[in-house]
Design a protein around this motif. Structure first.
Motif, mmCIF file in Angstrom:
data_model
loop_
_atom_site.group_PDB
_atom_site.id
_atom_site.type_symbol
_atom_site.label_atom_id
_atom_site.label_comp_id
_atom_site.label_asym_id
_atom_site.label_seq_id
_atom_site.Cartn_x
_atom_site.Cartn_y
_atom_site.Cartn_z
ATOM 1 N N ARG A 133 26.927 2.512 8.222
ATOM 2 C CA ARG A 133 25.745 2.915 7.770
ATOM 3 C C ARG A 133 24.566 2.004 8.391
ATOM 4 N N ASP A 134 23.390 2.780 8.750
ATOM 5 C CA ASP A 134 22.235 2.084 9.452
ATOM 6 C C ASP A 134 21.868 1.036 8.120
ATOM 7 N N ALA A 135 21.286 -0.236 8.538
ATOM 8 C CA ALA A 135 20.719 -1.012 7.706
ATOM 9 C C ALA A 135 19.330 -1.247 8.411
ATOM 10 N N LEU A 136 18.347 -0.667 7.534
ATOM 11 C CA LEU A 136 17.017 -0.479 7.746
ATOM 12 C C LEU A 136 16.145 -1.572 7.210
ATOM 13 N N PRO A 137 15.269 -1.889 7.821
ATOM 14 C CA PRO A 137 14.591 -1.383 9.117
ATOM 15 C C PRO A 137 15.154 -1.873 10.541
ATOM 16 N N ARG A 138 16.084 -2.780 10.503
ATOM 17 C CA ARG A 138 16.943 -3.456 11.609
ATOM 18 C C ARG A 138 17.337 -2.348 12.376
ATOM 19 N N LEU A 140 16.331 0.827 12.990
ATOM 20 C CA LEU A 140 15.678 2.030 12.980
ATOM 21 C C LEU A 140 15.673 2.480 14.505
ATOM 22 N N PRO A 141 15.575 1.601 15.430
ATOM 23 C CA PRO A 141 15.810 2.197 16.885
ATOM 24 C C PRO A 141 16.957 2.874 17.113
ATOM 25 N N TRP A 142 18.152 2.719 16.482
ATOM 26 C CA TRP A 142 19.410 3.302 16.793
ATOM 27 C C TRP A 142 19.269 4.763 15.998
ATOM 28 N N ALA A 143 18.590 4.811 14.666
ATOM 29 C CA ALA A 143 18.559 5.627 13.924
ATOM 30 C C ALA A 143 17.570 6.820 14.668
ATOM 31 N N LEU A 144 16.553 6.341 15.353
ATOM 32 C CA LEU A 144 15.762 7.289 16.129
ATOM 33 C C LEU A 144 16.580 7.969 17.291
ATOM 34 N N ALA A 145 17.276 6.878 17.893
ATOM 35 C CA ALA A 145 17.849 7.499 19.193
ATOM 36 C C ALA A 145 19.005 8.599 18.646
ATOM 37 N N GLY A 146 19.542 8.182 17.566
ATOM 38 C CA GLY A 146 20.522 9.347 17.189
ATOM 39 C C GLY A 146 20.033 10.681 16.904
#
Length: 207
Positions: A133-138, A140-146
């Motif tokens: 699970r993504d831990a936002l906002p930390r 966020l760059p990975w989520a956008l890249a995904g």
């Protein structure tokens, strides 16, 4: 380009976020040895491993998935077990390689890794591709890249929908999963990948 599903679609025409990383697992485990595929679903990874010379056993709790896997290996060249990987009576240290895709988040991850460690022979290799699970906002760059990576592949490939049950969101974050792996498998290599996946590889020390 679209969506497909069903065992009538040839393996070579299938793509999704899990299949995208199959190559990492196929290349990580030894050819010619006994390999366990944990959470094998309808057996696509098991078939790839068998094609490289491995003696493959696939296990999954989902009975319809196991039935589909058996239909696609009618010669019985791959052993498929419908059961719980955590409790099925495999012999300790009976596999040269263990692989798993998108399965650890369906169980207690620590218990799953301990069970894999128990079943792996000394010198054998464990290779996992998993979801966390993504831990936002930390993150966020990975989520956008995904999102960017997935969008690109959706424009160039036809996504194949697997038949297995889905668990979402994953119960642990990427950082928590890395810590679990370090605790149970000292020296394991943990890597995060773009399309909401991580990989974990570990070779059991020789006796």
């Amino acid at each position: 380009m679209g969506w497909t599903r069903g065992i009538e679609v040839p393996d070579g025409e299938r793509w999704n976020g899990n299949i995208h990383y199959h190559r990492l697992l196929v290349e990580a485990v030894p050819t010619g040895g006994a390999v366990l595929d944990v959470g094998c679903g309808e057996g696509m990874l098991a078939r790839r491993l068998h094609a490289r010379g491995a003696r493959v056993t696939g296990i999954d709790l989902d009975e319809p998935g196991i039935e589909q896997a058996r239909k696609q290996s009618p010669g019985g060249e791959i052993e498929y077990v419908c059961g719980d990987f955590l409790t099925h009576p495999f012999e300790p240290e009976s596999f040269d390689g263990i692989v798993s895709v998108a399965t650890l988040h369906h169980m207690d991850a620590a218990a799953g890794l301990k069970r894999m460690r128990e079943l792996l022979r000394p010198g054998g290799t464990l290779a996992v591709v998993g979801l966390a699970r993504d831990a936002l906002p930390r993150d966020l760059p990975w989520a956008l890249a995904g999102i960017t990576g997935f969008t690109w592949f959706r424009l160039t490939k036809t996504k194949w929908e697997h038949p297995s049950p889905i668990v979402w969101p994953p119960p642990v974050t990427y950082r928590e999963m890395a810590a679990i792996a370090r605790d149970i498998l000292p020296g394991a290599r943990f890597r995060r990948h773009v399309m909401w996946r991580y990989s974990l590889t570990w070779t059991k020390p020789p006796v």
